[in-house]
Write a protein that holds these residues in place. Sequence first.
Motif, PDB file in Angstrom:
ATOM      1  N   LYS A 168      -0.985  12.019   0.296  1.00  0.00           N
ATOM      2  CA  LYS A 168      -1.869  12.980   0.955  1.00  0.00           C
ATOM      3  C   LYS A 168      -2.279  14.078  -0.010  1.00  0.00           C
ATOM      4  O   LYS A 168      -1.454  14.628  -0.736  1.00  0.00           O
ATOM      5  N   LEU A 213       0.847  -1.190   0.000  1.00  0.00           N
ATOM      6  CA  LEU A 213       0.000   0.000   0.000  1.00  0.00           C
ATOM      7  C   LEU A 213       0.884   1.242   0.000  1.00  0.00           C
ATOM      8  O   LEU A 213       1.768   1.390   0.846  1.00  0.00           O
ATOM      9  N   HIS A 214       0.672   2.135  -0.962  1.00  0.00           N
ATOM     10  CA  HIS A 214       1.353   3.424  -1.021  1.00  0.00           C
ATOM     11  C   HIS A 214       0.279   4.507  -0.868  1.00  0.00           C
ATOM     12  O   HIS A 214      -0.773   4.418  -1.499  1.00  0.00           O
ATOM     13  N   THR A 215       0.523   5.513  -0.049  1.00  0.00           N
ATOM     14  CA  THR A 215      -0.470   6.559   0.163  1.00  0.00           C
ATOM     15  C   THR A 215       0.085   7.927  -0.216  1.00  0.00           C
ATOM     16  O   THR A 215       1.285   8.191  -0.055  1.00  0.00           O
ATOM     17  N   ARG A 239     -11.565   3.392   7.563  1.00  0.00           N
ATOM     18  CA  ARG A 239     -11.550   4.675   6.889  1.00  0.00           C
ATOM     19  C   ARG A 239     -12.715   4.784   5.925  1.00  0.00           C
ATOM     20  O   ARG A 239     -13.213   3.790   5.401  1.00  0.00           O
ATOM     21  N   THR A 259      -9.371   7.851   0.084  1.00  0.00           N
ATOM     22  CA  THR A 259      -9.868   7.532   1.418  1.00  0.00           C
ATOM     23  C   THR A 259      -9.703   8.732   2.343  1.00  0.00           C
ATOM     24  O   THR A 259      -8.978   9.682   2.034  1.00  0.00           O
ATOM     25  N   TYR A 283      -6.959  -3.945  -0.376  1.00  0.00           N
ATOM     26  CA  TYR A 283      -7.749  -2.730  -0.191  1.00  0.00           C
ATOM     27  C   TYR A 283      -8.629  -2.858   1.047  1.00  0.00           C
ATOM     28  O   TYR A 283      -8.687  -1.954   1.892  1.00  0.00           O
ATOM     29  N   LEU A 311      -6.539   1.727  -7.105  1.00  0.00           N
ATOM     30  CA  LEU A 311      -6.484   2.925  -6.275  1.00  0.00           C
ATOM     31  C   LEU A 311      -7.866   3.279  -5.728  1.00  0.00           C
ATOM     32  O   LEU A 311      -8.898   2.833  -6.227  1.00  0.00           O
ATOM     33  N   SER A 321      -6.051  -0.977   3.479  1.00  0.00           N
ATOM     34  CA  SER A 321      -6.501   0.402   3.297  1.00  0.00           C
ATOM     35  C   SER A 321      -7.667   0.738   4.225  1.00  0.00           C
ATOM     36  O   SER A 321      -7.658   1.772   4.893  1.00  0.00           O
ATOM     37  N   ASP A 373      -4.998   6.132  -1.949  1.00  0.00           N
ATOM     38  CA  ASP A 373      -4.393   4.848  -1.611  1.00  0.00           C
ATOM     39  C   ASP A 373      -4.107   4.075  -2.897  1.00  0.00           C
ATOM     40  O   ASP A 373      -5.019   3.805  -3.685  1.00  0.00           O
ATOM     41  N   THR A 433       5.116   7.564  -9.153  1.00  0.00           N
ATOM     42  CA  THR A 433       4.815   6.829  -7.927  1.00  0.00           C
ATOM     43  C   THR A 433       5.519   5.473  -7.951  1.00  0.00           C
ATOM     44  O   THR A 433       6.086   5.067  -8.964  1.00  0.00           O
ATOM     45  N   ARG A 485      -6.598  11.205   1.274  1.00  0.00           N
ATOM     46  CA  ARG A 485      -5.382  10.655   0.705  1.00  0.00           C
ATOM     47  C   ARG A 485      -5.767   9.683  -0.401  1.00  0.00           C
ATOM     48  O   ARG A 485      -6.872   9.131  -0.427  1.00  0.00           O
TER      49      ARG A 485
END
Length: 526
Positions: free
Chosen positions: A47, A43-45, A114, A72, A384, A69, A388, A150, A63, A148
């Motif tokens: 903001k 998982l890469h987030t 979330r 969230t 996810y 994606l 996530s 995700d 990225t 953000r």
Amino acid sequence: MANFKRRTWLALGAMVLGGTGIAVAATAAAPDGDSDTITPTALHTMKAETRDDGSAVIPQGGTEPFSLLSMTWSDSTEPLTGTVEVRVRDAESGAWSDWTPLGVENTPGETGGRGATEPLWVGPSDGVEARVTPADGGESEPLPEDLRLDLIDPGTGPDKGKANGKDKEKSNNGKGNGKDENTTSPSPEPTEEPTTEPAPEPTGTTSAPDPEPTAPTEEPTSEPEPEPTEEPSSPGPEPEPTTPTEPSEPTEEPTAPSPEPELTGEPPSPEPTETTEPTEEPTAPEPTAPSEPTDEPTEPAPTPTEDTTDPTTDPDPEPEPEPAPGVATPNVVPRADWGAEEEKIEEAPEYLDRLDAAFVHHTATGNDYTCAESDAVVRSIFAYHVDSLGWNDIGYNFLVDKCGTVYEGRGGGMDKPVRAAHVYGFNGYSTGIAVLGDYNATTTDAAVHQAVAHVSAWKLGHFDVDPTAQVTLNAAGNTGIYETGEEATLHTISGHRDGYATECPGENLYNALPEIRRIAGTFTTQ
């Protein structure tokens, strides 16, 4: 399954890439298998930056690799009213996609996770840009806090290390309902004279055995209101599992080999021979008795998380349902084969007393995937839901790709009444089957109808439920269609929208349900 608790990330590490604002959280160990060919999901987030006009953006940039994606935010009780659009850069060609909206219709699942838009499968990508616009300029409905993006990398499952499923051959050329793999649970032992008539149509009302929570307060076409917690606030003692009756031992050592006694066939002759037959016929295991609830569930605020509003609390573990007469076990890709990361599961599965219905869903993740990528899509949805959103496991009991391949979803046993998180207010009565894709504009074909019908007939058949009948259930929460405790008369194979105010499973898949019910009925008369 217990109430949601903030997950402790099983992370190899986290870092912020300079100038990109990307927080990277890698999962821990890969599933069992060759470490050289299996890599975990990640998982890469990113903001979002809030603008003076009330909007939010994620500037265009590179990225880490990802294929699915979702946008969230921290408070799942706070809806996002506005539009969310994204565009991505293809990892192979370097081309940027057009702007694509993300659906903001959310349905609840496990408590406390979330808030989130619908996820979108975009395929292997390495760049992204996003923009979020509030409905009225943000004056009366500001955007939620901690927005953000995700980004989920599906890693590589136990499929010879072919990343994202790109090099994997199509599972069945769009024909049939599964791969060559058999399920992890063997087909029930056939009887000598299988039942040929469908199970009788239920006539009574199945009502919730414990007091229902108070009704939620919001949810238009997405999520009702606060969903009650998954477990009572003061859970009672764990019920004792019942033990099936063991067959008695023969009283004498047979002098000659004799056939094994049939467990499910016609009983043997009442006049056994002196030395070759056991003295008693083994009996089939009795179904476990439903446990008595011990407390009234609490009711948190509404969440786009996994529904826990159902009447069943803690029935006996590992129930042994009666086999479905006349319904062959479908081909299902087990969790180990698509790469479920079992080490992420923090709570043991919860089992229902019985199943009364099957609800059909679509994942709303888009249709731009090949059937060779289906394993990766399923892994992404698992990541996810767990990484996530913070759920304990994937929300559906089964998933079906557009070629008709069936995948095992939530763990605990495909032939067991495992409680999942897929239809708010009715999770305590049902199994959930989700078709990968979005079927508001796209149609489904015969392979999908056959697969969904087969799994539905098989699961419902374990509890003598006719897949062509109707059943009356009590809503365990305010679903936007039914108030808490209100009786709902539903098809035993229903669409998500029949129980909850949502577009799911999409207009075209919903319109195919009469045909799916018809096909399911043929399995009970084979």
